[in-house]
Motif scaffolding. Structure first.
Motif, PDB file in Angstrom:
ATOM      1  N   THR A  66      11.014  -3.838  -3.067  1.00 27.12           N
ATOM      2  CA  THR A  66      11.545  -3.255  -1.841  1.00 27.12           C
ATOM      3  C   THR A  66      12.414  -2.067  -2.216  1.00 27.12           C
ATOM      4  O   THR A  66      12.695  -1.826  -3.391  1.00 27.12           O
ATOM      5  N   GLN A  67      12.859  -1.323  -1.208  1.00 24.75           N
ATOM      6  CA  GLN A  67      13.632  -0.114  -1.473  1.00 24.75           C
ATOM      7  C   GLN A  67      15.115  -0.269  -1.142  1.00 24.75           C
ATOM      8  O   GLN A  67      15.933   0.528  -1.600  1.00 24.75           O
ATOM      9  N   ASP A 207       5.665   6.952  -4.255  1.00 22.90           N
ATOM     10  CA  ASP A 207       5.817   7.614  -2.950  1.00 22.90           C
ATOM     11  C   ASP A 207       4.551   7.450  -2.108  1.00 22.90           C
ATOM     12  O   ASP A 207       4.623   7.241  -0.895  1.00 22.90           O
ATOM     13  N   ARG A 210       4.527   3.993  -0.652  1.00 21.66           N
ATOM     14  CA  ARG A 210       5.495   3.869   0.430  1.00 21.66           C
ATOM     15  C   ARG A 210       4.973   4.499   1.719  1.00 21.66           C
ATOM     16  O   ARG A 210       5.122   3.941   2.811  1.00 21.66           O
ATOM     17  N   ARG A 211       4.343   5.674   1.593  1.00 20.01           N
ATOM     18  CA  ARG A 211       3.811   6.352   2.785  1.00 20.01           C
ATOM     19  C   ARG A 211       2.722   5.516   3.455  1.00 20.01           C
ATOM     20  O   ARG A 211       2.665   5.411   4.686  1.00 20.01           O
ATOM     21  N   LYS A 212       1.872   4.917   2.649  1.00 15.61           N
ATOM     22  CA  LYS A 212       0.807   4.095   3.210  1.00 15.61           C
ATOM     23  C   LYS A 212       1.366   2.853   3.894  1.00 15.61           C
ATOM     24  O   LYS A 212       0.880   2.440   4.957  1.00 15.61           O
ATOM     25  N   LEU A 213       2.381   2.240   3.281  1.00 11.60           N
ATOM     26  CA  LEU A 213       3.001   1.068   3.888  1.00 11.60           C
ATOM     27  C   LEU A 213       3.678   1.430   5.205  1.00 11.60           C
ATOM     28  O   LEU A 213       3.567   0.697   6.201  1.00 11.60           O
ATOM     29  N   GLU A 214       4.374   2.574   5.231  1.00 17.64           N
ATOM     30  CA  GLU A 214       5.038   3.005   6.462  1.00 17.64           C
ATOM     31  C   GLU A 214       4.018   3.300   7.553  1.00 17.64           C
ATOM     32  O   GLU A 214       4.227   2.951   8.717  1.00 17.64           O
ATOM     33  N   LYS A 215       2.916   3.932   7.191  1.00 17.79           N
ATOM     34  CA  LYS A 215       1.871   4.238   8.165  1.00 17.79           C
ATOM     35  C   LYS A 215       1.265   2.970   8.738  1.00 17.79           C
ATOM     36  O   LYS A 215       0.885   2.916   9.920  1.00 17.79           O
ATOM     37  N   GLY A 217       2.922   0.289   9.141  1.00 14.94           N
ATOM     38  CA  GLY A 217       3.983  -0.476   9.781  1.00 14.94           C
ATOM     39  C   GLY A 217       4.519  -1.596   8.924  1.00 14.94           C
ATOM     40  O   GLY A 217       5.055  -2.583   9.440  1.00 14.94           O
ATOM     41  N   ARG A 218       4.403  -1.437   7.606  1.00 12.35           N
ATOM     42  CA  ARG A 218       4.899  -2.455   6.691  1.00 12.35           C
ATOM     43  C   ARG A 218       6.165  -1.952   6.021  1.00 12.35           C
ATOM     44  O   ARG A 218       6.273  -0.782   5.635  1.00 12.35           O
ATOM     45  N   GLY A 219       7.150  -2.826   5.845  1.00 16.76           N
ATOM     46  CA  GLY A 219       8.384  -2.462   5.170  1.00 16.76           C
ATOM     47  C   GLY A 219       8.322  -2.841   3.710  1.00 16.76           C
ATOM     48  O   GLY A 219       7.309  -2.668   3.043  1.00 16.76           O
TER      49      GLY A 219
END
Length: 254
Positions: A66-67, A207, A210-215, A217-219
């Motif tokens: 996680t971040q 990075d 992270r972008r794919k997870l955000e797209k 809707g995953r944290g």
């Protein structure tokens, strides 16, 4: 005393003094002249430090990434690996670890150095204990080949070399992550072309993940994160991967 003899004595004394600064017979160097190679340089990390990758181990021995410190649950906060993606320190044979429940007067976490092998053993020991607790119903250490054939048998070995299907899978993971290697082996056995991206060693890959997870809707999520032709899977689940592979084959008309 003759001049010649005085010169010999003086040279002997100089050699004796120089020898005092050399490593001792047990191979240890003088601490006053040699850096401590077993320690990483000091690093200040706080709750709001950017570009963090925090890895924690759950009770099953699985690694999660996680971040944000706030996203690490209680069960994993005592020993957390810390990587700042803009720095190389902590990505080699030595890693930073901390207890996220302990900070100093400035609010910085108390980081310490740990050998990477020792860090990886934290997860391995928990997985071993879990597998022993599940025995004899525990899964074998090697995955079955397609069709249920034992990969150690001649039939299984042949089945393990599945023909290419044209399906491409990108695995975002790390070298220490056993489920990442399991997922790679599983996908290759089913004919997928696998591209591995180490988020520990490659900031661009981290990075991108992270972008794919955000797209999607995953944290914060565990690794591996697997992209099968646009289908994002988190963690290693043979059933979920099989469904994604089938959808990808159907989309390609295979």
């Amino acid at each position: 005393m003759s001049v010649g003899r005085s010169l010999v004595v003086s040279l002997a004394l100089l050699v004796s003094v120089a020898a005092c600064k050399k490593p001792t017979t047990d191979g240890k160097a003088d601490d006053t002249t040699q850096p401590k190679s077993a320690e990483l340089p000091p690093l200040e990390v706080k709750a709001d430090t950017p570009n963090l990758l925090l890895t924690w181990v759950d009770d099953k021995g699985d690694f999660h990434v996680t971040q944000k410190p706030a996203d690490v649950p209680t069960e994993g906060r005592a020993v957390v690996r810390v990587v700042v993606t803009t720095r190389e320190e902590g990505t080699g044979s030595l890693v930073y670890v901390t207890n996220l429940d302990e900070t100093n007067a400035t609010g910085a976490y108390r980081l310490k150095t740990m050998p990477r092998a020792q860090w990886e053993e934290l997860g391995a020991s928990k997985r071993k204990a879990r597998m022993e607790a599940l025995a004899p119903s525990a899964l074998p250490s090697s995955l079955p080949a397609p069709g249920g054939a034992d990969p150690r048998s001649p039939a299984g070995a042949a089945a393990g070399k599945a023909p290419a299907t044209g399906v491409v899978a990108i695995i975002y993971g790390a070298d220490w992550c056993k489920p990442c290697h399991d997922a790679e082996r599983y996908l290759k056995q089913r004919g997928a072309t696998v591209i591995k991206k180490d988020i520990d060693q490659n900031e661009v890959a981290a990075d991108e993940m992270r972008r794919k997870l955000e797209k999607a809707g995953r944290g914060g999520a565990s690794i591996p994160v697997i992209d099968i032709m646009g289908q994002l899977q988190v963690g290693f689940s043979p059933a979920a991967l099989e469904q994604a592979l089938e959808r990808a084959r159907s989309a390609k008309g295979l």
